[in-house]
Scaffold this motif. Structure first.
Motif, PDB file in Angstrom:
ATOM      1  N   GLU A 268       0.894  -1.210  -0.018  1.00 26.96           N
ATOM      2  CA  GLU A 268       0.499  -0.267   0.303  1.00 26.96           C
ATOM      3  C   GLU A 268       1.399   1.551  -0.175  1.00 26.96           C
ATOM      4  O   GLU A 268       0.338   2.059  -1.122  1.00 26.96           O
ATOM      5  N   GLU A 269       1.875   1.120   0.709  1.00 31.97           N
ATOM      6  CA  GLU A 269       2.402   2.391   1.154  1.00 31.97           C
ATOM      7  C   GLU A 269       3.890   2.536  -0.411  1.00 31.97           C
ATOM      8  O   GLU A 269       3.383   3.378  -0.613  1.00 31.97           O
ATOM      9  N   LEU A 270       3.783   1.620  -0.996  1.00 31.35           N
ATOM     10  CA  LEU A 270       4.722   1.689  -2.402  1.00 31.35           C
ATOM     11  C   LEU A 270       3.646   2.132  -3.365  1.00 31.35           C
ATOM     12  O   LEU A 270       3.508   2.503  -4.376  1.00 31.35           O
ATOM     13  N   ARG A 271       2.831   1.780  -3.809  1.00 30.33           N
ATOM     14  CA  ARG A 271       1.445   2.098  -4.409  1.00 30.33           C
ATOM     15  C   ARG A 271       1.388   3.916  -4.940  1.00 30.33           C
ATOM     16  O   ARG A 271       1.880   4.416  -5.913  1.00 30.33           O
ATOM     17  N   ARG A 272       1.558   4.131  -3.341  1.00 26.18           N
ATOM     18  CA  ARG A 272       1.377   5.271  -3.030  1.00 26.18           C
ATOM     19  C   ARG A 272       2.433   6.393  -3.453  1.00 26.18           C
ATOM     20  O   ARG A 272       2.504   7.928  -4.512  1.00 26.18           O
ATOM     21  N   VAL A 273       3.690   6.036  -3.436  1.00 21.98           N
ATOM     22  CA  VAL A 273       5.161   6.259  -4.296  1.00 21.98           C
ATOM     23  C   VAL A 273       5.499   5.888  -5.825  1.00 21.98           C
ATOM     24  O   VAL A 273       5.278   7.539  -6.271  1.00 21.98           O
ATOM     25  N   ARG A 274       4.914   5.008  -5.905  1.00 20.28           N
ATOM     26  CA  ARG A 274       4.852   4.475  -7.191  1.00 20.28           C
ATOM     27  C   ARG A 274       3.652   6.143  -8.515  1.00 20.28           C
ATOM     28  O   ARG A 274       2.751   5.281  -8.072  1.00 20.28           O
ATOM     29  N   GLY A 275       4.180   5.888  -9.539  1.00 16.77           N
ATOM     30  CA  GLY A 275       3.310   7.011 -10.337  1.00 16.77           C
ATOM     31  C   GLY A 275       3.321   8.578  -9.524  1.00 16.77           C
ATOM     32  O   GLY A 275       2.978   9.489 -10.648  1.00 16.77           O
TER      33      GLY A 275
ATOM     34  N   ARG B   1      -6.943   8.373 -21.857  1.00 17.26           N
ATOM     35  CA  ARG B   1      -6.963   7.842 -20.559  1.00 17.26           C
ATOM     36  C   ARG B   1      -6.154   7.721 -20.365  1.00 17.26           C
ATOM     37  O   ARG B   1      -5.791   7.086 -18.773  1.00 17.26           O
ATOM     38  N   GLN B   2      -4.925   6.987 -20.865  1.00 20.06           N
ATOM     39  CA  GLN B   2      -3.722   5.926 -19.843  1.00 20.06           C
ATOM     40  C   GLN B   2      -2.955   7.029 -19.927  1.00 20.06           C
ATOM     41  O   GLN B   2      -2.498   6.857 -18.705  1.00 20.06           O
ATOM     42  N   ILE B   3      -2.844   8.125 -19.994  1.00 20.20           N
ATOM     43  CA  ILE B   3      -2.329   9.442 -19.736  1.00 20.20           C
ATOM     44  C   ILE B   3      -2.784  10.241 -18.421  1.00 20.20           C
ATOM     45  O   ILE B   3      -2.760  10.419 -17.288  1.00 20.20           O
ATOM     46  N   ALA B   4      -4.423   9.824 -18.606  1.00 25.06           N
ATOM     47  CA  ALA B   4      -5.264  10.694 -17.089  1.00 25.06           C
ATOM     48  C   ALA B   4      -5.203   9.054 -15.974  1.00 25.06           C
ATOM     49  O   ALA B   4      -5.408   9.677 -14.769  1.00 25.06           O
ATOM     50  N   GLU B   5      -5.108   8.579 -16.184  1.00 25.29           N
ATOM     51  CA  GLU B   5      -5.769   7.406 -15.227  1.00 25.29           C
ATOM     52  C   GLU B   5      -3.828   7.448 -13.978  1.00 25.29           C
ATOM     53  O   GLU B   5      -4.789   7.629 -12.470  1.00 25.29           O
ATOM     54  N   PRO B   6      -3.145   7.484 -14.205  1.00 24.07           N
ATOM     55  CA  PRO B   6      -2.156   7.403 -13.168  1.00 24.07           C
ATOM     56  C   PRO B   6      -2.895   8.642 -12.365  1.00 24.07           C
ATOM     57  O   PRO B   6      -2.018   9.526 -11.045  1.00 24.07           O
ATOM     58  N   LEU B   7      -2.976  10.081 -13.547  1.00 25.80           N
ATOM     59  CA  LEU B   7      -3.251  11.214 -12.205  1.00 25.80           C
ATOM     60  C   LEU B   7      -4.391  11.420 -11.512  1.00 25.80           C
ATOM     61  O   LEU B   7      -4.503  11.677 -10.588  1.00 25.80           O
ATOM     62  N   GLU B   8      -5.381  10.410 -12.158  1.00 27.41           N
ATOM     63  CA  GLU B   8      -6.177  10.058 -11.075  1.00 27.41           C
ATOM     64  C   GLU B   8      -6.280   9.307 -10.349  1.00 27.41           C
ATOM     65  O   GLU B   8      -6.723  10.156  -8.381  1.00 27.41           O
ATOM     66  N   MET B   9      -5.547   8.663 -10.126  1.00 27.30           N
ATOM     67  CA  MET B   9      -5.373   7.581  -9.081  1.00 27.30           C
ATOM     68  C   MET B   9      -4.536   7.906  -8.065  1.00 27.30           C
ATOM     69  O   MET B   9      -4.543   8.136  -6.599  1.00 27.30           O
TER      70      MET B   9
END
Ligand SMILES: Nc1ncnc2c1ncn2[C@@H]1O[C@H](COP(=O)(O)OP(=O)(O)O)[C@@H](O)[C@H]1O
Ligand SMILES: [Mg+2]
Length: 128
Positions: A83-90, A112-120
Motif C-alpha cells: 500500500e505504501e509503495l503504491r502511493r510512491v509509484r506513479g 485515458r492512459q495518461i489520465a489514469e495515474p493522475l486520477e489515481m
C-alpha cells in the motif's frame, strides 16, 4: 544539495532450476534533487531489475530482494508495504518501460492512459 535517493548494497536473486541467479549483486548509488543518473551496461546486466527492486515490482517467486536498502525521503522503499509503495509509484517515482510503443495499450486512448495515474495518485477528476 541533499541526496533524495540513497541505494546501498542492493541485492536481488532469482531462483531458477539451474540455480540462484545473482541479478543485482550489491549495487549502491546516490541521487540528488534535480540530478540525472544513467546506468549503462550490456543487455541482461541488471539495469531493469535494479529499478524494479526499488519499487517492489520483482515477481516473487522466482525473484527476491535479499539485501540492501533504498532510502527515499527518510524511508526505506524495500521495507514498505504494498500500500505504501503504491502511493510512491506513479506520484513520486515512475518507470517508463522499455519500448514505449508497446507499453501503451491499443485498446484505450492515449488520453485515458495518461489520465489514469493522475486520477489515481493526484485525485484529479476527468473534468477540465
Ligand atoms: N524472471 C527471471 N528469472 C530468472 N532470472 C531473471 C528473471 N528476470 C531477470 N532475470 C535475470 O536478471 C538479469 C538482469 O536482467 P535485467 O535487469 O532485465 O537486465 P537489463 O540490464 O537488460 O535491464 C538477467 O540477465 C537475468 O539473468
Ligand atoms: Mg532492461
Amino acid at each position: 544539495m541533499e541526496d533524495i535517493l540513497t541505494v546501498e548494497g542492493l541485492e536481488t536473486h532469482f531462483r531458477t532450476r539451474e540455480g540462484v541467479v545473482h541479478a543485482v549483486n550489491g549495487v549502491s548509488f546516490y541521487l540528488k534533487e534535480g540530478e540525472t543518473l544513467g546506468f549503462v551496461g550490456e543487455s541482461g546486466c541488471g539495469k531493469s531489475v535494479t529499478v524494479m527492486s526499488m519499487l517492489g515490482l520483482i515477481p516473487n517467486p522466482p525473484g527476491e530482494v535479499v539485501g540492501g536498502q533504498a532510502m527515499y525521503n527518510g524511508q526505506d522503499l524495500l521495507q514498505m508495504t504494498d500500500e505504501e509503495l503504491r502511493r510512491v509509484r506513479g506520484s513520486h517515482i515512475s518507470i517508463i518501460f522499455q519500448a514505449p510503443m508497446t507499453s501503451f495499450s491499443p485498446v484505450f486512448t492515449i488520453g485515458r492512459q495518461i489520465a489514469e495515474p493522475l486520477e489515481m495518485h493526484m485525485g484529479m477528476s476527468k473534468k477540465l
